[in-house]
Motif scaffolding. Structure first.
Motif, PDB file in Angstrom:
ATOM      1  N   ALA A  25       0.691  -1.240   0.090  1.00  0.00           N
ATOM      2  CA  ALA A  25       0.047   0.126   0.036  1.00  0.00           C
ATOM      3  C   ALA A  25       0.934   1.395  -0.060  1.00  0.00           C
ATOM      4  CB  ALA A  25      -0.779  -0.029   1.199  1.00  0.00           C
ATOM      5  N   ARG A  26       0.417   2.414  -0.675  1.00  0.00           N
ATOM      6  CA  ARG A  26       0.966   3.547  -0.468  1.00  0.00           C
ATOM      7  C   ARG A  26       0.466   4.219   0.914  1.00  0.00           C
ATOM      8  NH1 ARG A  26       2.499   6.144  -5.465  1.00  0.00           N
ATOM      9  NH2 ARG A  26       2.032   4.700  -7.251  1.00  0.00           N
ATOM     10  N   ARG A  27       0.973   5.269   1.232  1.00  0.00           N
ATOM     11  CA  ARG A  27       0.440   5.855   2.613  1.00  0.00           C
ATOM     12  C   ARG A  27      -0.828   6.401   2.464  1.00  0.00           C
ATOM     13  NH1 ARG A  27       4.850   9.585   4.230  1.00  0.00           N
ATOM     14  NH2 ARG A  27       5.791   7.719   5.333  1.00  0.00           N
ATOM     15  N   THR A  57       2.177  -8.275   4.904  1.00  0.00           N
ATOM     16  CA  THR A  57       2.884  -7.220   4.197  1.00  0.00           C
ATOM     17  C   THR A  57       4.119  -6.906   4.806  1.00  0.00           C
ATOM     18  OG1 THR A  57       2.486  -4.795   3.541  1.00  0.00           O
ATOM     19  CG2 THR A  57       2.070  -5.298   5.938  1.00  0.00           C
ATOM     20  N   LYS A  61       5.217  -1.395   6.434  1.00  0.00           N
ATOM     21  CA  LYS A  61       3.655  -0.865   6.021  1.00  0.00           C
ATOM     22  C   LYS A  61       2.892  -1.504   7.364  1.00  0.00           C
ATOM     23  CE  LYS A  61       4.357   1.487   2.349  1.00  0.00           C
ATOM     24  NZ  LYS A  61       3.867   2.869   2.216  1.00  0.00           N
ATOM     25  N   GLU A  64       0.255   0.954   8.607  1.00  0.00           N
ATOM     26  CA  GLU A  64      -0.662   1.532   7.854  1.00  0.00           C
ATOM     27  C   GLU A  64      -2.131   1.257   7.963  1.00  0.00           C
ATOM     28  OE1 GLU A  64      -1.848   4.198   5.041  1.00  0.00           O
ATOM     29  OE2 GLU A  64       0.305   3.747   5.468  1.00  0.00           O
TER      30      GLU A  64
END
Length: 171
Positions: A25-27, A57, A61, A64
């Protein structure tokens, strides 16, 4: 060693074989985007009847909120692995962007394979989310456990992660 063949549900002995979802995932990725991606990947792979037992993950992350929220909504743990452990797993879709961002060329595929246990099979390779108004914020891949000689599944076993796993793609 002979392994018991899975039946039509995907597990030796009749119950649907568990499924591990590797996620990257992106932030700031929204929980809804992660859940929609997982649902689409499961449907495309014909795995909607298989219970998800974990999300996995890279350690970077693991905090997150979008990933933690998705795991909570699915009622499963979010397992994380160091980038070095993920980098040692051969995958069909390595990414230079992931390597630059988190230190491993694969998050989703490698994490799914490691979390699914020794001899795991990649059931669906990396898939990106498809939000309408911005670039993809998440990736996922699906892995299933191997079936042992006694018919037991390897998913969820807490063993030292192997440095490399055999990769078998199901069609």
């Amino acid at each position: 060693m002979t392994r018991r063949a899975p039946d039509e549900t995907g597990a030796a002995g009749g119950a649907a074989a568990p499924l591990v979802v590797g996620v990257g995932a992106r932030r700031g990725v929204p929980v809804s985007e992660v859940l929609e991606l997982i649902a689409a990947a499961r449907a495309a792979a014909g795995c909607t009847d298989r219970p998800v037992v974990a999300l996995a993950t890279v350690a970077a992350k693991a905090a997150e909120p979008g990933l933690l929220g998705a795991a909570r909504r699915l009622g499963v743990p979010l397992r994380s692995f160091p980038a070095a452990a993920l980098a040692a797993v051969p995958v069909p879709g390595p990414s230079g962007a992931a390597a630059a961002a988190v230190g491993t060329p694969s998050v989703a595929e490698a994490a799914a394979l490691l979390a699914a246990g020794p001899g795991a099979e990649l059931l669906a390779g990396k898939r990106k989310s498809a939000p309408r108004d911005r670039p993809p914020g998440a990736t996922c891949a699906l892995a299933g456990p191997a079936v042992t000689e006694s018919g037991a599944l390897t998913a969820g076993r807490r063993e030292r992660p192997p440095t490399a796993l055999p990769l078998r793609l199901s069609s």
